[in-house]
Scaffold this motif. Structure first.
Motif, PDB file in Angstrom:
ATOM      1  N   GLY A  66       0.806  -1.212   0.000  1.00 15.07           N
ATOM      2  CA  GLY A  66       0.000   0.000   0.000  1.00 15.07           C
ATOM      3  C   GLY A  66       0.836   1.257   0.000  1.00 15.07           C
ATOM      4  O   GLY A  66       2.034   1.219   0.288  1.00 15.07           O
ATOM      5  N   ALA A  67       0.192   2.378  -0.325  1.00 12.05           N
ATOM      6  CA  ALA A  67       0.898   3.640  -0.368  1.00 12.05           C
ATOM      7  C   ALA A  67       0.085   4.727   0.312  1.00 12.05           C
ATOM      8  O   ALA A  67      -1.134   4.786   0.159  1.00 12.05           O
ATOM      9  N   VAL A  68       0.776   5.553   1.076  1.00 11.73           N
ATOM     10  CA  VAL A  68       0.167   6.756   1.611  1.00 11.73           C
ATOM     11  C   VAL A  68       0.390   7.835   0.555  1.00 11.73           C
ATOM     12  O   VAL A  68       1.530   8.153   0.232  1.00 11.73           O
ATOM     13  N   LEU A  69      -0.699   8.328  -0.043  1.00 10.93           N
ATOM     14  CA  LEU A  69      -0.572   9.358  -1.069  1.00 10.93           C
ATOM     15  C   LEU A  69      -0.696  10.708  -0.375  1.00 10.93           C
ATOM     16  O   LEU A  69      -1.780  11.108   0.042  1.00 10.93           O
ATOM     17  N   LEU A  70       0.437  11.385  -0.238  1.00 19.91           N
ATOM     18  CA  LEU A  70       0.492  12.594   0.575  1.00 19.91           C
ATOM     19  C   LEU A  70       0.367  13.836  -0.307  1.00 19.91           C
ATOM     20  O   LEU A  70       1.098  13.978  -1.283  1.00 19.91           O
ATOM     21  N   VAL A  71      -0.565  14.724   0.054  1.00 20.96           N
ATOM     22  CA  VAL A  71      -0.753  15.943  -0.728  1.00 20.96           C
ATOM     23  C   VAL A  71      -0.722  17.146   0.213  1.00 20.96           C
ATOM     24  O   VAL A  71      -1.393  17.157   1.247  1.00 20.96           O
ATOM     25  N   ASP A 121      -1.106  -2.276  -8.516  1.00 19.08           N
ATOM     26  CA  ASP A 121      -2.272  -2.772  -7.769  1.00 19.08           C
ATOM     27  C   ASP A 121      -2.202  -2.492  -6.281  1.00 19.08           C
ATOM     28  O   ASP A 121      -2.520  -3.360  -5.453  1.00 19.08           O
ATOM     29  N   MET A 122      -1.735  -1.326  -5.916  1.00 22.79           N
ATOM     30  CA  MET A 122      -1.575  -1.040  -4.499  1.00 22.79           C
ATOM     31  C   MET A 122      -2.820  -0.396  -3.918  1.00 22.79           C
ATOM     32  O   MET A 122      -3.574   0.268  -4.622  1.00 22.79           O
ATOM     33  N   THR A 123      -2.993  -0.579  -2.608  1.00 22.83           N
ATOM     34  CA  THR A 123      -4.050   0.118  -1.895  1.00 22.83           C
ATOM     35  C   THR A 123      -3.544   1.536  -1.607  1.00 22.83           C
ATOM     36  O   THR A 123      -2.415   1.716  -1.161  1.00 22.83           O
ATOM     37  N   ILE A 124      -4.387   2.524  -1.884  1.00 19.79           N
ATOM     38  CA  ILE A 124      -3.969   3.909  -1.713  1.00 19.79           C
ATOM     39  C   ILE A 124      -4.688   4.528  -0.514  1.00 19.79           C
ATOM     40  O   ILE A 124      -5.915   4.440  -0.420  1.00 19.79           O
ATOM     41  N   ILE A 125      -3.950   5.139   0.390  1.00 18.29           N
ATOM     42  CA  ILE A 125      -4.575   5.894   1.475  1.00 18.29           C
ATOM     43  C   ILE A 125      -4.327   7.381   1.205  1.00 18.29           C
ATOM     44  O   ILE A 125      -3.193   7.849   1.310  1.00 18.29           O
ATOM     45  N   PRO A 126      -5.383   8.123   0.827  1.00 22.28           N
ATOM     46  CA  PRO A 126      -5.184   9.541   0.523  1.00 22.28           C
ATOM     47  C   PRO A 126      -5.048  10.373   1.801  1.00 22.28           C
ATOM     48  O   PRO A 126      -5.849  10.210   2.721  1.00 22.28           O
ATOM     49  N   VAL A 127      -4.025  11.219   1.859  1.00 23.48           N
ATOM     50  CA  VAL A 127      -3.767  12.006   3.061  1.00 23.48           C
ATOM     51  C   VAL A 127      -3.424  13.443   2.703  1.00 23.48           C
ATOM     52  O   VAL A 127      -2.584  13.692   1.835  1.00 23.48           O
ATOM     53  N   LEU A 128      -4.093  14.390   3.362  1.00 18.71           N
ATOM     54  CA  LEU A 128      -3.732  15.800   3.201  1.00 18.71           C
ATOM     55  C   LEU A 128      -2.790  16.173   4.332  1.00 18.71           C
ATOM     56  O   LEU A 128      -3.086  15.925   5.497  1.00 18.71           O
ATOM     57  N   ASN A 129      -1.658  16.772   3.959  1.00 22.24           N
ATOM     58  CA  ASN A 129      -0.621  17.088   4.941  1.00 22.24           C
ATOM     59  C   ASN A 129      -0.562  18.598   5.175  1.00 22.24           C
ATOM     60  O   ASN A 129      -1.155  19.368   4.421  1.00 22.24           O
ATOM     61  N   LYS A 130       0.154  19.012   6.179  1.00 22.18           N
ATOM     62  CA  LYS A 130       0.393  20.425   6.502  1.00 22.18           C
ATOM     63  C   LYS A 130      -0.900  21.172   6.840  1.00 22.18           C
ATOM     64  O   LYS A 130      -1.062  22.341   6.467  1.00 22.18           O
ATOM     65  N   ILE A 131      -1.854  20.479   7.512  1.00 17.17           N
ATOM     66  CA  ILE A 131      -3.114  21.154   7.818  1.00 17.17           C
ATOM     67  C   ILE A 131      -2.921  22.254   8.868  1.00 17.17           C
ATOM     68  O   ILE A 131      -3.817  23.043   9.109  1.00 17.17           O
TER      69      ILE A 131
END
Ligand code: GTP
Length: 602
Positions: free
Chosen positions: A103-108, A129-139
């Motif tokens: 899996g991957a942490v997709l950091l934005v 074929d990875m599981t994606i965890i969407p993450v917003l950073n620097k909030i």
């Protein structure tokens, strides 16, 4: 550890969206690094990485995690985090690191939104074929707009905006929850095939002065034991295992690595080329029959000549390149001589950033002063008699009639705010780009896809893109084969003699411009001689531009009309000193500084 207690993940992000900072917080929260040892960007070990704030080599760390909330609260897991490099030149390393994870942490960055490398990395992850965890950073940033960018991100990967996690790598907000979600959302690594043959993929390989090459692997099938002899499947080479273990965050020896686990191997080899990223490791006594997929030889895309400014540094430069090669399977070089610059090396790189990094390391770690020729790509030239040449140095462009010339191309993705679409298109068209497609990611953000000649973007394309879009556009590209093009070699002649360092392969329509620019630059930089010196730009025997350096009569002794012989001698010696730093091109004396100045701004 059994596979269902392991989670392997990586963090993917556009450059500067905060990957390393988030990794630091995870190391702290899992108590792998305590507050006292903590230093910013713990994983970026090379000085140059820390100074430039970029990650060049990926690293893997094992972190124990006890889930904090929800149904799994209190249960123990092992998280393997693989830090990936973020820049286009190192895409191959990114793709291997991805292949080692489920899996991957997709950091934005919540103040910036999606950028070109966010997309490029996301596509690579989806291909695997990875599981994606969407993450917003620097909030924590006042300018953060998590609502707006959650919409954008959700739209892109097809999830609900509420599924996008919100964190701050700086303050640590949301990071524990993210670790819980990694355990919950990522699949467990497969247990691998049951027949007992072992296969592990190399996703990184680093040379260490004390330990030799340290190879990072993900075991896919079977088990590698501490006393096994291992075999590299691409070459068949067999090595003794001196050590095997995990990184947490310093190396810890173990008696083996099982399926699903991530760790390191030490075999005593001295050169990363013997332990290449993407290769499959198996056990010599009971080898696997098929390697894992995806192995690729690193292929240099950009070439440049590197010369020591002081010619006596040549042996030092050779030793330095030999040392850097131990840690960089993608670096290639061979000796070359230039009439203008003396003895040096023609070096091949993955891209411009790779070139810059190598040059900077040579200058900084080995104390060398270098001059590099303008970077060029590799051309494939087919002659009329059917002979084929791969040209890595423009001055070696074959004489005689060629029937076809091919240049490498890239598929480029540019993300830009709507307002700059015109400016971006104008730039790409000026570089012989052809538009392949255009999509609106949101009301004000556009994705443009172009095919462009690599030779047109290696020089200042990125700077131009940034300045025409006030810094808002982002770029990513990948090699996409080659195309036929109307290219010519332009030579620069000084008093009739070609100056090799200035030969260039350019498109027919740009040849005149190149010739005029270089000729007028040299005319200003080269001092007058005792005779008139023409500077010409030529395609074959055809002259396309000309400048002239007028003659002077330089008589140093003219000032000494008295009979003071010692003063005369002093002046003559002084003139001799000055001559040492002069290069002779035919009959013309050129100070080396003139070449350097002309090359550094051309
Ligand atoms: P590359 O390794 O070059 O891809 O960069 P990166 O994605 O690892 O980014 P890095 O962690 O170096 O962070 C980039 C910049 O953003 C640094 O100046 C950090 O201090 C800053 N930064 C990272 N995370 C946060 C955050 O959560 N909040 C704020 N305010 N700044 C952050």
């Amino acid at each position: 550890t059994v596979p269902d207690r392991i989670r392997n993940f990586c963090i993917i992000a556009h450059i500067d969206h905060g990957k390393s900072t988030l990794a630091d917080r995870m190391l702290q929260l899992t108590e792998v690094v305590d507050a006292r040892q903590m230093r910013a960007q713990y994983l970026d070990r090379m000085d140059i990485e820390r100074e430039r704030g970029i990650t060049i080599k990926s690293q893997a760390v094992r972190m124990p995690w006890s889930v904090r909330e929800g149904d799994l609260a209190g249960e123990q897991f092992v998280l393997n985090m693989i830090d990936t490099p973020g820049h286009v030149d190192f895409t191959y390393e990114v793709s291997r690191s991805l292949a080692a994870c489920e899996g991957a942490v997709l950091l934005v960055d919540a103040a910036q939104g999606i950028e070109a490398q966010t997309l490029a990395n996301l596509y690579l992850a989806l291909e695997n074929d990875m599981t994606i965890i969407p993450v917003l950073n620097k909030i924590d940033l006042p300018a953060a707009q998590p609502e707006k960018y959650a919409e954008e991100l959700a739209h892109l990967i097809g999830c609900d905006p509420d599924d996008c996690l919100r964190v701050s790598g700086k303050t640590g907000v949301g990071v524990a929850h993210l670790l819980d979600e990694i355990v919950r959302q990522l699949p467990t690594p497969g247990a691998g095939s049951g027949d007992g043959t072992a296969r592990a993929m190399i996703f990184d390989s680093v040379y260490d002065v004390y330990r030799g090459v340290v190879t990072y692997v993900r075991v896919v099938d079977g088990r590698l034991g501490a006393r096994d002899r291992i075999r590299m499947m691409s070459t068949g080479a067999v090595h003794e295992l001196l050590e095997i273990g995990v990184i947490s965050p310093e190396p810890i020896k173990s008696d083996g690595l099982g399926a699903g686990e991530v760790g390191y191997l030490i075999t005593g080899v001295k050169d990363v080329r013997q332990s290449r990223v993407g290769d499959t490791v198996t056990i010599n006594a009971k080898p696997a029959t098929e390697p894992l997929g995806g192995y690729k030889d690193p292929k240099p895309m950009v070439y440049s000549g590197l010369y020591p400014i002081d010619g006596s540094d040549y042996p030092l430069l050779r030793d330095a390149l030999d040392k850097l090669k131990l840690n960089d399977a993608a670096l290639v070089y061979e000796p070359e001589t230039s009439a203008a610059l003396g003895f040096g090396f023609r070096c091949g790189f993955l891209g411009l950033l790779h070139l810059e990094i190598i040059q900077e390391r040579l200058e900084r770690e080995f104390n060398l002063d270098l001059i590099s020729t303008a970077p060029n790509v590799v051309y494939r030239v087919i002659m009329e008699d059917g002979k084929e040449h791969a040209v890595t140095n423009p001055s070696e462009f074959p004489d005689g009639k060629s029937s076809n010339i091919f240049e490498p191309t890239v598929r480029a993705t540019v993300l830009t705010p709507n307002d700059f679409v015109g400016a971006v298109m104008e730039l790409c068209q000026g570089r012989r780009g052809s538009l392949q497609g255009m999509d609106y990611l949101s009301a004000d953000r556009v994705e443009l896809r172009y095919t462009l000649p690599l030779g047109e973007i290696i020089y200042d394309f990125f700077d131009q893109l940034k300045s025409r879009t006030k810094g808002y556009a982002s770029l990513d590209y990948e090699p996409s084969g080659e195309q036929q093009a109307d290219l010519v070699k332009v030579d620069i002649l000084l008093h009739g003699e070609p100056v090799d360092a200035f030969s260039s392969i350019v498109h027919k329509d740009k040849a005149y411009n190149y010739g005029v620019t270089i000729a007028s630059k040299l005319q200003k930089l080269i001092p007058r001689q005792q005779f008139e010196v023409p500077i010409q730009a030529a395609i074959g025997s055809r002259i396309i531009a000309r400048e002239t350096i007028r003659a002077i009569r330089k008589d140093v002794l003219a000032k000494c009309y008295g009979g003071d012989i010692s003063r005369k001698r002093k002046l003559l010696e002084k003139q001799k000193e000055g001559k040492k730093r002069m290069k002779m091109v035919g009959r013309v004396e050129v100070p080396q500084e003139a070449f350097i100045a002309a090359l550094s701004t051309s």
